[in-house]
Scaffold this active site. Structure first.
Site, short mmCIF file in Angstrom:
data_model
loop_
_atom_site.label_atom_id
_atom_site.label_comp_id
_atom_site.label_asym_id
_atom_site.label_seq_id
_atom_site.Cartn_x
_atom_site.Cartn_y
_atom_site.Cartn_z
N PHE A 268 37.28 -43.93 37.69
CA PHE A 268 37.00 -43.79 39.13
C PHE A 268 36.61 -45.12 39.77
O PHE A 268 35.77 -45.20 40.65
CB PHE A 268 35.95 -42.69 39.38
CG PHE A 268 36.61 -41.33 39.35
CD1 PHE A 268 37.20 -40.87 38.19
CD2 PHE A 268 36.68 -40.56 40.48
CE1 PHE A 268 37.87 -39.65 38.16
CE2 PHE A 268 37.34 -39.33 40.46
CZ PHE A 268 37.93 -38.89 39.29
N CYS B 206 37.62 -31.55 47.69
CA CYS B 206 36.29 -31.44 47.07
C CYS B 206 35.31 -32.54 47.47
O CYS B 206 34.19 -32.25 47.89
CB CYS B 206 36.44 -31.40 45.56
SG CYS B 206 37.44 -30.01 45.03
N LYS C 104 34.15 -32.57 51.17
CA LYS C 104 33.35 -31.36 51.43
C LYS C 104 31.99 -31.43 50.74
O LYS C 104 30.96 -31.13 51.34
CB LYS C 104 34.16 -30.15 50.91
CG LYS C 104 33.41 -28.88 50.73
CD LYS C 104 34.34 -27.79 50.27
CE LYS C 104 34.63 -27.85 48.80
NZ LYS C 104 33.83 -26.99 47.95
N GLU D 133 42.26 -31.35 39.78
CA GLU D 133 43.62 -30.88 40.03
C GLU D 133 44.60 -31.86 39.39
O GLU D 133 44.35 -33.06 39.37
CB GLU D 133 43.89 -30.77 41.53
CG GLU D 133 43.13 -29.64 42.16
CD GLU D 133 43.46 -29.50 43.65
OE1 GLU D 133 44.62 -29.70 44.03
OE2 GLU D 133 42.53 -29.19 44.41
N GLY E 124 41.88 -47.79 46.64
CA GLY E 124 43.07 -47.25 47.28
C GLY E 124 42.79 -46.97 48.74
O GLY E 124 41.91 -47.58 49.35
N PHE F 147 34.19 -28.53 36.47
CA PHE F 147 34.34 -29.97 36.71
C PHE F 147 35.79 -30.44 36.56
O PHE F 147 36.05 -31.64 36.52
CB PHE F 147 33.45 -30.76 35.74
CG PHE F 147 31.99 -30.46 35.91
CD1 PHE F 147 31.26 -31.04 36.94
CD2 PHE F 147 31.35 -29.55 35.08
CE1 PHE F 147 29.91 -30.75 37.12
CE2 PHE F 147 30.00 -29.26 35.24
CZ PHE F 147 29.28 -29.86 36.27
N LYS G 116 49.77 -13.10 46.50
CA LYS G 116 49.44 -13.94 45.34
C LYS G 116 49.45 -13.10 44.05
O LYS G 116 50.00 -13.50 43.04
CB LYS G 116 48.02 -14.50 45.56
CG LYS G 116 47.87 -15.95 45.19
CD LYS G 116 46.47 -16.42 45.48
CE LYS G 116 46.44 -17.38 46.65
NZ LYS G 116 45.10 -17.87 46.95
N GLY H 5 40.77 -38.53 48.70
CA GLY H 5 41.20 -37.36 49.47
C GLY H 5 40.89 -36.09 48.70
O GLY H 5 40.04 -36.09 47.81
C1 UGA Z 1 37.23 -33.74 41.87
C2 UGA Z 1 36.36 -34.14 40.66
O1 UGA Z 1 36.93 -35.28 40.02
C3 UGA Z 1 36.26 -32.98 39.66
O2 UGA Z 1 35.39 -33.34 38.60
C4 UGA Z 1 35.73 -31.74 40.37
O3 UGA Z 1 35.69 -30.62 39.50
C5 UGA Z 1 36.64 -31.41 41.56
O4 UGA Z 1 36.69 -32.55 42.46
C6 UGA Z 1 36.07 -30.20 42.27
O5 UGA Z 1 34.92 -30.27 42.73
O6 UGA Z 1 36.74 -29.17 42.32
P1 UGA Z 1 39.85 -33.55 42.35
O7 UGA Z 1 39.43 -33.57 43.78
O8 UGA Z 1 40.75 -32.47 41.86
O9 UGA Z 1 38.55 -33.50 41.39
O10 UGA Z 1 40.60 -34.92 42.01
P2 UGA Z 1 40.12 -36.40 41.62
O11 UGA Z 1 40.95 -36.87 40.49
O12 UGA Z 1 38.67 -36.51 41.47
O13 UGA Z 1 40.59 -37.25 42.90
C7 UGA Z 1 39.98 -37.10 44.17
C8 UGA Z 1 40.47 -38.22 45.08
O14 UGA Z 1 39.90 -39.47 44.68
C9 UGA Z 1 41.98 -38.43 45.06
O15 UGA Z 1 42.43 -38.69 46.39
C10 UGA Z 1 42.17 -39.66 44.19
O16 UGA Z 1 43.34 -40.38 44.50
C11 UGA Z 1 40.92 -40.44 44.58
N1 UGA Z 1 40.53 -41.44 43.55
C12 UGA Z 1 40.18 -41.03 42.30
C13 UGA Z 1 40.50 -42.77 43.89
O17 UGA Z 1 40.80 -43.17 45.03
N2 UGA Z 1 40.13 -43.70 42.94
C14 UGA Z 1 39.79 -43.32 41.68
O18 UGA Z 1 39.45 -44.22 40.86
C15 UGA Z 1 39.80 -41.96 41.34
#
Ligand code: UGA
Length: 409
Positions: free
Chosen positions: A229, A240, A243, A134, A233, A131, A20, A237
């Protein structure tokens, strides 16, 4: 472990993975994150990469820890990488360990105790949870809703971290370490609960003839709830939410409290594929011998991260019912192929071969912009299942295809 030089903001990046570090030194980025490679290229003269922390410790005072804390089999966080970094810290009153990794509440206190035992009691400790999401990491980092800085002393370190983040202009929460740790876990668990809730509402919408998109719009305009949010769907997934929900549940249980709300009703990716597989079976009858296209493999768009991706469970389920899955993702195919070598993969150029596919997908711009007339011509079947409720249902129906979303009764 990322280590920042105070004020001049040179960044000393340390990772034990030599491959890396080699990539980063050559200007290549080992993950896909929009804008990251360009950002690193712009700042390359201020970034230093190494496999040992010596130079960083010599040149930096704030030592940021951003290692992985994956789930253990028991469901709590594996802190072995955190402990490896903690052990490498110097016995110094000039340095502070700043925890970015998501850790259970109580970790900071335990680390401070182990510093004292190791004769490193003068080393400061600050919790500064991250916070960002990805796929939009750079923008989220630069425009955070808030910056949380937790420290238990009245020393210099909390002030130094707050000063480092001050140029972002975000609301600042100065608090104690345990509360900072809990803010991170509670925020993720709340967001996951919000998604789980709308997914449950979607199920009820399907039974009652309501449309979850309309429901989410109407509910989200309540300022106490908010529109974000609330997209139903296939279930959330990623690495984060699942877990952190599990870690919080276990943390509560270990403290003698049963956190019922985070129990079986939580609709993470493991339980939520049923609607998609079930819908296909309703439209097609037996799936044996059917050829199903799956568009979008990573856990969300704009990333190649396959951890906790719905596609893993969905594809396995379809294949187990005798279907042949042909999978596609704009970015994540290489990673998906490593994990699911048994699937067929399409490439962008092989769009000439999507015949005999039904489709199930998620919200990449290139999927939203599909020419559904051309798609209909290329498909042998007629069914499009929209696992993210993101596609243009009118255009899909106008092309003579059958559209089915999640929670659209
Ligand atoms: C999440 C949190 O949103 C971040 O604030 C946090 O920093 C991060 O975890 C972490 O702890 O590292 P992330 O997992 O990268 O971020 O992505 P999200 O955009 O939150 O999506 C997570 C999952 O939820 C995805 O599968 C997404 O498709 C799903 N999702 C999101 C939904 O099914 N509906 C929604 O309205 C939003």
């Amino acid at each position: 472990m990322a280590l920042w030089r105070w004020k001049r903001c040179d960044v000393y990046c340390v990772d034990i993975d030599a491959a890396k570090i080699d990539l980063l030194r050559r200007g290549e980025v080992p993950i896909y994150e929009p804008g990251l490679a360009e950002q690193i290229a712009r700042n390359v003269d201020r970034m230093h990469f190494a496999t040992t922390p010596d130079e960083a410790i010599r040149r930096a005072r704030l030592l940021f820890v951003s290692v992985g804390t994956p789930p253990t089999f028991a469901g709590d966080a594996d802190l072995s990488a955190v402990h490896a970094v903690v052990d490498a810290m110097p016995a110094s009153s000039e340095h502070a360990l700043v925890m970015k990794s998501t850790v259970p509440c109580g970790t900071g206190r335990a680390i401070a105790r182990s510093f004292a035992e190791q004769g490193k009691g003068a080393l400061a400790y600050v919790s500064c949870p991250e916070f960002l999401k990805e796929g939009s990491a750079l923008d989220d980092f630069s425009h955070p809703d808030r910056v949380v800085v937790g420290d238990d002393g009245d020393g210099w370190a909390g002030d130094a971290v707050a000063a480092l983040y001050a140029p972002l202009g975000a609301p600042l929460i100065r608090t104690d370490v345990a509360s900072a740790e809990m803010i991170k876990l509670a925020a993720n668990a709340f967001l996951a609960t919000k998604i789980s809730f709308i997914n449950e509402i979607a199920n009820v919408c399907e039974e009652t003839g309501a449309n979850v998109l309309e429901v989410a719009r109407g509910v989200g305009l309540d300022q106490r709830i908010g529109p974000k949010f609330l997209s139903a769907g296939l279930g959330y997934g990623g690495s984060c939410f699942t877990k952190d929900v599990s870690a919080l549940k276990l943390l509560a249980a270990n403290s003698g409290y049963h956190f019922q709300l985070l129990g079986r009703g939580h609709r993470g990716q493991r339980v939520a594929e049923a609607p998609c597989g079930g819908k296909l079976a309703r439209h097609l009858g037996s799936l044996a011998g059917r050829r199903i296209g799956v568009l979008g493999l990573a856990f969300k768009p704009n990333t190649d991260d396959m951890r906790g991706a719905s596609s893993l469970v969905l594809a396995a389920r379809l294949e187990s019912e005798g279907a042949h899955v042909c999978a596609y993702d704009p970015i994540a195919i290489e990673e998906a192929r490593r994990i699911m070598p048994e699937l067929d993969y399409a490439t962008a150029r092989s769009r000439s071969s999507p015949r005999r596919r039904r489709r199930a997908g998620h919200e990449w711009p290139e999927f939203l912009a599909l020419d559904w007339g051309a798609v209909a011509e290329a498909m042998a079947g007629t069914v499009v299942i929209d696992g993210r409720n993101a596609l243009d249902s009118v255009a899909i129906r106008a092309a003579g295809l059958t559209y089915d979303g999640i929670g659209i009764g």
